[in-house]
Scaffold this motif. Structure first.
Motif, PDB file in Angstrom:
ATOM      1  N   ILE A  29      50.795 132.496 -38.196  1.00 42.80           N
ATOM      2  CA  ILE A  29      50.747 133.125 -36.778  1.00 42.80           C
ATOM      3  C   ILE A  29      51.051 134.164 -36.484  1.00 42.80           C
ATOM      4  N   VAL A  30      50.396 135.018 -36.193  1.00 38.34           N
ATOM      5  CA  VAL A  30      50.318 136.624 -36.572  1.00 38.34           C
ATOM      6  C   VAL A  30      50.498 137.509 -34.955  1.00 38.34           C
ATOM      7  N   ASP A  31      51.210 138.240 -34.909  1.00 38.91           N
ATOM      8  CA  ASP A  31      51.613 138.739 -33.500  1.00 38.91           C
ATOM      9  C   ASP A  31      50.132 140.033 -33.296  1.00 38.91           C
ATOM     10  N   LEU A  32      49.515 140.243 -32.954  1.00 41.98           N
ATOM     11  CA  LEU A  32      48.920 141.444 -32.699  1.00 41.98           C
ATOM     12  C   LEU A  32      49.165 142.897 -31.791  1.00 41.98           C
ATOM     13  N   THR A  33      50.418 142.530 -31.384  1.00 37.05           N
ATOM     14  CA  THR A  33      50.882 143.600 -30.552  1.00 37.05           C
ATOM     15  C   THR A  33      51.342 144.158 -30.998  1.00 37.05           C
TER      16      THR A  33
END
Length: 61
Positions: A29-33
């Motif tokens: 799960i990746v945080d794109l911010t």
């Protein structure tokens, strides 16, 4: 294939980048911010990426 760890920066799907928040059996799960142009791209805050579909570009930050 090296599996990313929490805190790694990965690149996937035509140059998108993000910080790994959780490692699952088959995906992360990746945080794109993390990306500077995140708002311009109008993406969700997080996404799921299969281990086969990314490369690690920076170890834990």
């Amino acid at each position: 294939m090296k599996i990313a760890q929490v805190g790694n920066v990965i690149e996937f799907k035509d140059g998108l980048q993000g910080i790994v928040e959780k490692v699952n059996e088959n995906s992360v799960i990746v945080d794109l911010t993390y990306m500077d142009n995140y708002r311009e791209l109008e993406l969700e805050h997080k996404t799921v990426v299969n281990h086969k579909n990314y490369i690690i570009i920076a170890e834990q930050i």
